[in-house]
Enzyme design. Structure first.
Site, mmCIF file in Angstrom:
data_model
loop_
_atom_site.group_PDB
_atom_site.id
_atom_site.type_symbol
_atom_site.label_atom_id
_atom_site.label_comp_id
_atom_site.label_asym_id
_atom_site.label_seq_id
_atom_site.Cartn_x
_atom_site.Cartn_y
_atom_site.Cartn_z
ATOM 1 N N GLU A 128 0.803 -1.240 0.000
ATOM 2 C CA GLU A 128 0.000 0.000 0.000
ATOM 3 C C GLU A 128 0.830 1.281 0.000
ATOM 4 O OE1 GLU A 128 -2.720 -0.507 3.277
ATOM 5 O OE2 GLU A 128 -3.738 -2.175 2.313
ATOM 6 N N ASN A 168 2.155 -5.066 -3.184
ATOM 7 C CA ASN A 168 0.756 -5.413 -2.928
ATOM 8 C C ASN A 168 -0.060 -4.155 -2.634
ATOM 9 O OD1 ASN A 168 -1.187 -7.653 -2.338
ATOM 10 N ND2 ASN A 168 -1.148 -6.860 -0.232
ATOM 11 N N HIS A 204 -10.378 -6.439 -2.272
ATOM 12 C CA HIS A 204 -11.446 -6.329 -1.273
ATOM 13 C C HIS A 204 -12.614 -5.635 -1.959
ATOM 14 C CE1 HIS A 204 -8.946 -7.545 2.064
ATOM 15 N NE2 HIS A 204 -8.028 -6.672 1.714
ATOM 16 N N GLU A 233 -6.107 -10.845 -1.427
ATOM 17 C CA GLU A 233 -6.945 -10.634 -0.228
ATOM 18 C C GLU A 233 -8.428 -10.606 -0.596
ATOM 19 O OE1 GLU A 233 -5.512 -7.333 2.159
ATOM 20 O OE2 GLU A 233 -3.434 -7.758 1.667
ATOM 21 N N ASP A 235 -12.209 -10.760 -0.879
ATOM 22 C CA ASP A 235 -13.466 -10.952 -0.141
ATOM 23 C C ASP A 235 -14.512 -10.050 -0.780
ATOM 24 O OD1 ASP A 235 -12.386 -8.587 0.957
ATOM 25 O OD2 ASP A 235 -12.142 -9.431 2.965
#
Ligand code: XIL
Length: 310
Positions: A128, A168, A204, A233, A235
């Site tokens: 990030e 990432n 996400h 990641e 979801d």
């Protein structure tokens, strides 16, 4: 029906895990071991968890995840070496000299990446670093060391690790200004021969879905730089983004299908079951994972199997 990990020879499916749940929750442990062939420590390999006290590392939780992975023949994504969040409190205040800050960064990266050499297959070296409104995020690392902190982190990791080294980020999954920024950042690293091997797209999904075709296009342009791309990641919160379990399943099917068709070989969901997910407690949608809170397989689970060719 067999297990998820057996569906595809070409694509690994992983989950983020909590070591305490692995130790104490039989259903959780059984689900992780039988269904997934990749694993990420959700928090246990973050700097603040490893080194809460200055000068002393506690690897017990992280080692538990590593041992579990080894026992069950799982691919390990290490997460994460350099981030602007979840670092130890003793790093504050950020008044150290540049040389001292760089020494701390170097020692941390070398200690952790070195310890898990031969165990971690892919490291999220930097997490990030791009700001939501463009440019590099104003972090302690940027302020202390300038943009070169990113180069240094990759170089220190490469010196001690044989893992693939990843950048990432979130909000850079499809095609957007932020994903252009991430593209430019990693293209520049590649051009300058900084040892980066891949890009992690967090994916996400809660406020809005990212068009699967855009994810595929982003994967393709990153791949053309010679980089691997993982979904790191995943979801999908039920709420603003998708109204119900069926829509959630459809989205999982489409986005996993598009990403893997574009060349992604590793897809990691950010958790195991809906009972233990970071999204709902932040108001980012409900029930975002492949298993419900009783570890029953959801429509989204079957949708991912279909996306992998079943
Ligand atoms: C989250 C964890 O899921 C939470 O348990 C923790 O409180 C905060 O961090 N992007 C990342 C992950 O790279 O490390 C974050 O994980 C979620 C967003």
């Amino acid at each position: 029906m067999g297990s998820l990990r057996a569906v595809s020879d070409d694509v690994r499916v992983g989950c983020a895990v909590d070591p305490a749940s692995l130790r104490t929750d039989t259903d959780y442990r059984r689900t992780v071991a039988s269904e997934f062939d990749a694993i990420t420590a959700e928090n246990a390999m973050k700097w603040g968890r490893l080194a809460a006290d200055e000068g002393a590392y506690d690897f017990a939780d992280a080692d538990d995840v590593a041992r579990f992975a080894e026992r069950h023949d799982m691919y390990v994504r290490g997460h994460t070496l350099v981030w602007h969040r979840m670092y130890p409190e003793w790093l504050r205040p950020w008044t150290r000299s540049e040389a001292e800050t760089e020494r701390l960064l170097r020692d941390h990266v070398q200690t952790v990446a070195g310890r898990y050499r031969g165990c971690v297959d892919a490291w999220d070296v930097v997490n990030e670093a791009v700001a939501d409104d463009g440019g590099l995020r104003e972090t302690q690392w940027l302020n202390a060391l300038g943009p070169e902190y990113i180069d240094r982190a990759f170089e220190y990791a490469a010196g001690v690790s044989d893992a693939d080294l990843f950048y990432n980020d979130y909000g850079a999954d499809g095609l957007s200004e932020k994903s252009d920024e991430v593209y430019d950042l990693v293209a520049d690293l590649v051009a300058r021969e900084v040892p980066i091997d891949g890009v992690g797209l967090q994916l996400h999904v809660f406020e809005e879905t990212v068009p699967p075709a855009d994810v595929a296009a982003n994967v393709e342009r990153l791949t053309e730089l010679g980089l691997d791309v993982h979904i790191t990641e995943l979801d999908v919160g039920i709420g603003a983004a998708v109204p119900d379990e069926e829509a959630q399943a459809d989205y999982y099917r489409e986005v996993v299908g598009a990403a893997t068709d574009a060349g992604v070989d590793t897809v990691v969901t950010w958790g195991v079951d809906d009972g233990q997910s970071w999204l709902p407690e932040r108001g980012f949608g409900e029930a975002p994972l492949l298993f419900d809170e009783s570890f029953e397989r959801k429509p989204a689970y079957r949708a991912v199997r279909e996306a992998l060719g079943e």
